[in-house]
Design a protein around this motif. Structure first.
Motif, PDB file in Angstrom:
ATOM      1  N   GLY A   4      22.225  -6.561 -20.091  1.00  0.00           N
ATOM      2  CA  GLY A   4      22.208  -7.354 -21.313  1.00  0.00           C
ATOM      3  C   GLY A   4      23.550  -7.503 -21.986  1.00  0.00           C
ATOM      4  N   ALA A   5      24.634  -7.119 -21.320  1.00  0.00           N
ATOM      5  CA  ALA A   5      25.963  -7.195 -21.930  1.00  0.00           C
ATOM      6  C   ALA A   5      26.503  -8.620 -21.899  1.00  0.00           C
ATOM      7  CB  ALA A   5      26.930  -6.267 -21.197  1.00  0.00           C
ATOM      8  N   VAL A   6      27.502  -8.858 -22.750  1.00  0.00           N
ATOM      9  CA  VAL A   6      28.305 -10.081 -22.703  1.00  0.00           C
ATOM     10  C   VAL A   6      29.535  -9.749 -21.865  1.00  0.00           C
ATOM     11  CG1 VAL A   6      29.580 -11.807 -24.023  1.00  0.00           C
ATOM     12  CG2 VAL A   6      27.510 -10.771 -24.988  1.00  0.00           C
ATOM     13  N   VAL A   7      29.776 -10.516 -20.830  1.00  0.00           N
ATOM     14  CA  VAL A   7      30.925 -10.286 -19.956  1.00  0.00           C
ATOM     15  C   VAL A   7      31.940 -11.395 -20.174  1.00  0.00           C
ATOM     16  CG1 VAL A   7      31.737 -10.080 -17.574  1.00  0.00           C
ATOM     17  CG2 VAL A   7      29.515  -9.102 -18.233  1.00  0.00           C
ATOM     18  N   LEU A   8      33.156 -11.014 -20.543  1.00  0.00           N
ATOM     19  CA  LEU A   8      34.261 -11.946 -20.713  1.00  0.00           C
ATOM     20  C   LEU A   8      35.253 -11.689 -19.585  1.00  0.00           C
ATOM     21  CD1 LEU A   8      34.942 -11.606 -24.563  1.00  0.00           C
ATOM     22  CD2 LEU A   8      33.280 -13.078 -23.394  1.00  0.00           C
ATOM     23  N   CYS A   9      35.458 -12.675 -18.727  1.00  0.00           N
ATOM     24  CA  CYS A   9      36.271 -12.474 -17.528  1.00  0.00           C
ATOM     25  C   CYS A   9      37.495 -13.388 -17.536  1.00  0.00           C
ATOM     26  CB  CYS A   9      35.431 -12.732 -16.279  1.00  0.00           C
ATOM     27  SG  CYS A   9      36.251 -12.253 -14.736  1.00  0.00           S
ATOM     28  N   ASP A  10      38.660 -12.781 -17.364  1.00  0.00           N
ATOM     29  CA  ASP A  10      39.932 -13.490 -17.257  1.00  0.00           C
ATOM     30  C   ASP A  10      40.064 -13.993 -15.820  1.00  0.00           C
ATOM     31  OD1 ASP A  10      42.588 -14.261 -17.062  1.00  0.00           O
ATOM     32  OD2 ASP A  10      43.362 -12.566 -18.213  1.00  0.00           O
ATOM     33  N   ARG A  11      39.737 -15.246 -15.612  1.00  0.00           N
ATOM     34  CA  ARG A  11      39.696 -15.945 -14.321  1.00  0.00           C
ATOM     35  C   ARG A  11      38.429 -15.601 -13.526  1.00  0.00           C
ATOM     36  NH1 ARG A  11      44.099 -18.754 -13.903  1.00  0.00           N
ATOM     37  NH2 ARG A  11      46.160 -18.020 -14.520  1.00  0.00           N
ATOM     38  N   PHE A  12      37.994 -16.614 -12.765  1.00  0.00           N
ATOM     39  CA  PHE A  12      36.870 -16.429 -11.857  1.00  0.00           C
ATOM     40  C   PHE A  12      37.021 -17.471 -10.751  1.00  0.00           C
ATOM     41  CE2 PHE A  12      32.155 -16.463 -10.911  1.00  0.00           C
ATOM     42  CZ  PHE A  12      32.100 -15.147 -10.462  1.00  0.00           C
ATOM     43  N   SER A  13      35.946 -17.993 -10.228  1.00  0.00           N
ATOM     44  CA  SER A  13      36.020 -18.856  -9.044  1.00  0.00           C
ATOM     45  C   SER A  13      36.773 -20.161  -9.288  1.00  0.00           C
ATOM     46  CB  SER A  13      34.618 -19.153  -8.520  1.00  0.00           C
ATOM     47  OG  SER A  13      33.808 -19.711  -9.528  1.00  0.00           O
ATOM     48  N   ASP A  14      36.834 -20.636 -10.535  1.00  0.00           N
ATOM     49  CA  ASP A  14      37.602 -21.852 -10.807  1.00  0.00           C
ATOM     50  C   ASP A  14      39.079 -21.668 -10.481  1.00  0.00           C
ATOM     51  OD1 ASP A  14      35.487 -23.522 -11.781  1.00  0.00           O
ATOM     52  OD2 ASP A  14      35.533 -22.410 -13.667  1.00  0.00           O
ATOM     53  N   SER A  15      39.590 -20.461 -10.657  1.00  0.00           N
ATOM     54  CA  SER A  15      40.991 -20.223 -10.319  1.00  0.00           C
ATOM     55  C   SER A  15      41.223 -20.351  -8.816  1.00  0.00           C
ATOM     56  CB  SER A  15      41.442 -18.842 -10.810  1.00  0.00           C
ATOM     57  OG  SER A  15      41.778 -18.882 -12.179  1.00  0.00           O
ATOM     58  N   THR A  16      40.256 -19.946  -8.007  1.00  0.00           N
ATOM     59  CA  THR A  16      40.393 -20.123  -6.562  1.00  0.00           C
ATOM     60  C   THR A  16      40.390 -21.608  -6.220  1.00  0.00           C
ATOM     61  OG1 THR A  16      39.238 -18.027  -6.216  1.00  0.00           O
ATOM     62  CG2 THR A  16      39.440 -19.486  -4.311  1.00  0.00           C
ATOM     63  N   ARG A  17      39.510 -22.365  -6.869  1.00  0.00           N
ATOM     64  CA  ARG A  17      39.495 -23.814  -6.657  1.00  0.00           C
ATOM     65  C   ARG A  17      40.839 -24.434  -7.008  1.00  0.00           C
ATOM     66  NH1 ARG A  17      34.010 -25.968  -9.643  1.00  0.00           N
ATOM     67  NH2 ARG A  17      32.489 -24.514  -8.752  1.00  0.00           N
ATOM     68  N   ALA A  18      41.435 -23.989  -8.120  1.00  0.00           N
ATOM     69  CA  ALA A  18      42.674 -24.593  -8.599  1.00  0.00           C
ATOM     70  C   ALA A  18      43.891 -24.101  -7.822  1.00  0.00           C
ATOM     71  CB  ALA A  18      42.848 -24.313 -10.091  1.00  0.00           C
ATOM     72  N   TYR A  19      44.052 -22.779  -7.732  1.00  0.00           N
ATOM     73  CA  TYR A  19      45.258 -22.208  -7.131  1.00  0.00           C
ATOM     74  C   TYR A  19      45.301 -22.403  -5.616  1.00  0.00           C
ATOM     75  CZ  TYR A  19      47.056 -19.875 -11.320  1.00  0.00           C
ATOM     76  OH  TYR A  19      47.599 -19.617 -12.549  1.00  0.00           O
ATOM     77  N   GLN A  20      44.238 -21.993  -4.919  1.00  0.00           N
ATOM     78  CA  GLN A  20      44.261 -22.094  -3.468  1.00  0.00           C
ATOM     79  C   GLN A  20      43.784 -23.460  -2.981  1.00  0.00           C
ATOM     80  OE1 GLN A  20      43.169 -18.904  -4.908  1.00  0.00           O
ATOM     81  NE2 GLN A  20      45.354 -18.561  -4.535  1.00  0.00           N
ATOM     82  N   GLY A  21      42.975 -24.142  -3.808  1.00  0.00           N
ATOM     83  CA  GLY A  21      42.467 -25.448  -3.427  1.00  0.00           C
ATOM     84  C   GLY A  21      43.403 -26.576  -3.798  1.00  0.00           C
ATOM     85  N   ALA A  22      43.329 -27.026  -5.048  1.00  0.00           N
ATOM     86  CA  ALA A  22      44.092 -28.199  -5.468  1.00  0.00           C
ATOM     87  C   ALA A  22      45.599 -27.997  -5.339  1.00  0.00           C
ATOM     88  CB  ALA A  22      43.730 -28.555  -6.908  1.00  0.00           C
ATOM     89  N   ALA A  23      46.089 -26.820  -5.734  1.00  0.00           N
ATOM     90  CA  ALA A  23      47.533 -26.572  -5.685  1.00  0.00           C
ATOM     91  C   ALA A  23      47.976 -26.023  -4.336  1.00  0.00           C
ATOM     92  CB  ALA A  23      47.945 -25.618  -6.801  1.00  0.00           C
ATOM     93  N   GLY A  24      47.094 -25.267  -3.659  1.00  0.00           N
ATOM     94  CA  GLY A  24      47.472 -24.629  -2.397  1.00  0.00           C
ATOM     95  C   GLY A  24      47.115 -25.404  -1.155  1.00  0.00           C
ATOM     96  N   GLY A  25      46.258 -26.422  -1.300  1.00  0.00           N
ATOM     97  CA  GLY A  25      45.954 -27.287  -0.177  1.00  0.00           C
ATOM     98  C   GLY A  25      44.780 -26.882   0.686  1.00  0.00           C
ATOM     99  N   VAL A  26      44.012 -25.857   0.286  1.00  0.00           N
ATOM    100  CA  VAL A  26      42.845 -25.467   1.077  1.00  0.00           C
ATOM    101  C   VAL A  26      41.737 -26.503   0.887  1.00  0.00           C
ATOM    102  CG1 VAL A  26      41.070 -23.709   1.440  1.00  0.00           C
ATOM    103  CG2 VAL A  26      43.417 -23.023   0.923  1.00  0.00           C
ATOM    104  N   ASP A  27      41.055 -26.823   1.963  1.00  0.00           N
ATOM    105  CA  ASP A  27      39.994 -27.831   1.932  1.00  0.00           C
ATOM    106  C   ASP A  27      38.933 -27.483   0.892  1.00  0.00           C
ATOM    107  OD1 ASP A  27      38.507 -30.152   3.251  1.00  0.00           O
ATOM    108  OD2 ASP A  27      37.065 -28.522   3.473  1.00  0.00           O
ATOM    109  N   GLU A  28      38.590 -28.448   0.072  1.00  0.00           N
ATOM    110  CA  GLU A  28      37.635 -28.225  -1.014  1.00  0.00           C
ATOM    111  C   GLU A  28      36.270 -27.798  -0.498  1.00  0.00           C
ATOM    112  OE1 GLU A  28      35.662 -30.722  -4.787  1.00  0.00           O
ATOM    113  OE2 GLU A  28      37.286 -31.594  -3.585  1.00  0.00           O
ATOM    114  N   ALA A  29      35.818 -28.417   0.581  1.00  0.00           N
ATOM    115  CA  ALA A  29      34.510 -28.076   1.136  1.00  0.00           C
ATOM    116  C   ALA A  29      34.477 -26.627   1.615  1.00  0.00           C
ATOM    117  CB  ALA A  29      34.163 -29.023   2.278  1.00  0.00           C
ATOM    118  N   ALA A  30      35.578 -26.164   2.196  1.00  0.00           N
ATOM    119  CA  ALA A  30      35.641 -24.777   2.670  1.00  0.00           C
ATOM    120  C   ALA A  30      35.549 -23.811   1.499  1.00  0.00           C
ATOM    121  CB  ALA A  30      36.930 -24.546   3.457  1.00  0.00           C
ATOM    122  N   LEU A  31      36.243 -24.118   0.400  1.00  0.00           N
ATOM    123  CA  LEU A  31      36.202 -23.239  -0.774  1.00  0.00           C
ATOM    124  C   LEU A  31      34.820 -23.245  -1.420  1.00  0.00           C
ATOM    125  CD1 LEU A  31      39.655 -23.767  -2.533  1.00  0.00           C
ATOM    126  CD2 LEU A  31      38.903 -21.867  -1.101  1.00  0.00           C
TER     127      LEU A  31
END
Length: 235
Positions: A99-126
């Protein structure tokens, strides 16, 4: 952390913070955590990615030191995913189950952005990797702190202090960081029900106020009746 939860315990709430380097995520997470603890009396867990557990923190240290860089962005995505699996299994999911509130500094969106859009990894693979690793454990709200990359990188250098080198991602080119900013904007536009973009170029107090307002509007059940009513009256 136990996963045994009383029947009348509130459901866990998962909020993630995203953005480029130097956006102020860590500062604003601590501020929101203090606000929510005082306002709701609920347990608030703050964590980060990669990291949050001993195994994930070890992976963080390796990745930010550049160990995976020679093997390419997909190798980095795999390392981040390994850290995320341990983080989810041993911290995030148990906290949400209690029942806790979890506040997380980065999550899966960072993988989409850093390794995907900026790093060139295929979006479907991510996306396929994300489905396997994350499954149904998705944030109810994602705060994207947006500011010009030049400003963020200057803040990151100031934060690091003289004599400390930039980490793996801070050392990337300005073009890389500009692609990151576009990527986070694209994610927000594609999932407006989950994502809120906040101007992180404003003063910290103004950013904090905007985040509080976003939480009040998007997650009204998380807040006390008094603040919820005040927000609705001001709308």
């Amino acid at each position: 952390m136990t996963t045994d939860t009383p029947e009348d315990a509130p459901e866990g709430v998962f909020i993630t913070f995203e953005g480029g380097e130097g956006a102020g995520k860590s500062t604003q997470i601590l501020r929101l955590a203090a606000h929510l603890r005082a306002l709701t009396g609920r347990e608030v867990v703050t964590t980060r990615e990669p990291g949050g557990t001993p195994k994930a923190e070890a992976i963080r240290e390796a990745v930010l030191a550049g160990v995976a860089k020679p093997y390419g962005a997909f190798a980095e995505a795999l390392m981040f995913s390994a850290a995320r699996i341990d983080h989810l299994d041993h911290l995030i999911r148990p906290a949400l189950a209690s029942g806790a509130v979890v506040l997380c500094d980065r999550f899966s969106d960072s993988t989409r952005a850093y390794q995907g859009a900026a790093g060139g990894v295929d979006e479907a693979a991510l996306h396929a990797l994300e489905r396997v690793v994350v499954g149904p454990t998705r944030p109810q709200l994602t705060i994207i702190l947006d500011l010009p990359p030049e400003t963020g990188l200057a803040r990151a250098r100031q934060r690091a202090g003289d004599g400390e080198g930039a980490d793996r991602f801070e050392a990337e080119t300005l073009d890389f960081h500009q692609r990151l900013r576009v990527a986070f904007g694209t994610i927000a536009a594609a999932e407006p029900d989950r994502c809120v973009v906040i101007d992180a170029d404003a003063a910290p107090d103004a950013v904090e106020a905007a985040i509080r307002s976003a939480v009040a509007v998007r997650l009204p059940d998380l807040l006390s009746g008094g603040e919820k009513d005040a927000t609705e009256n001001a709308a």
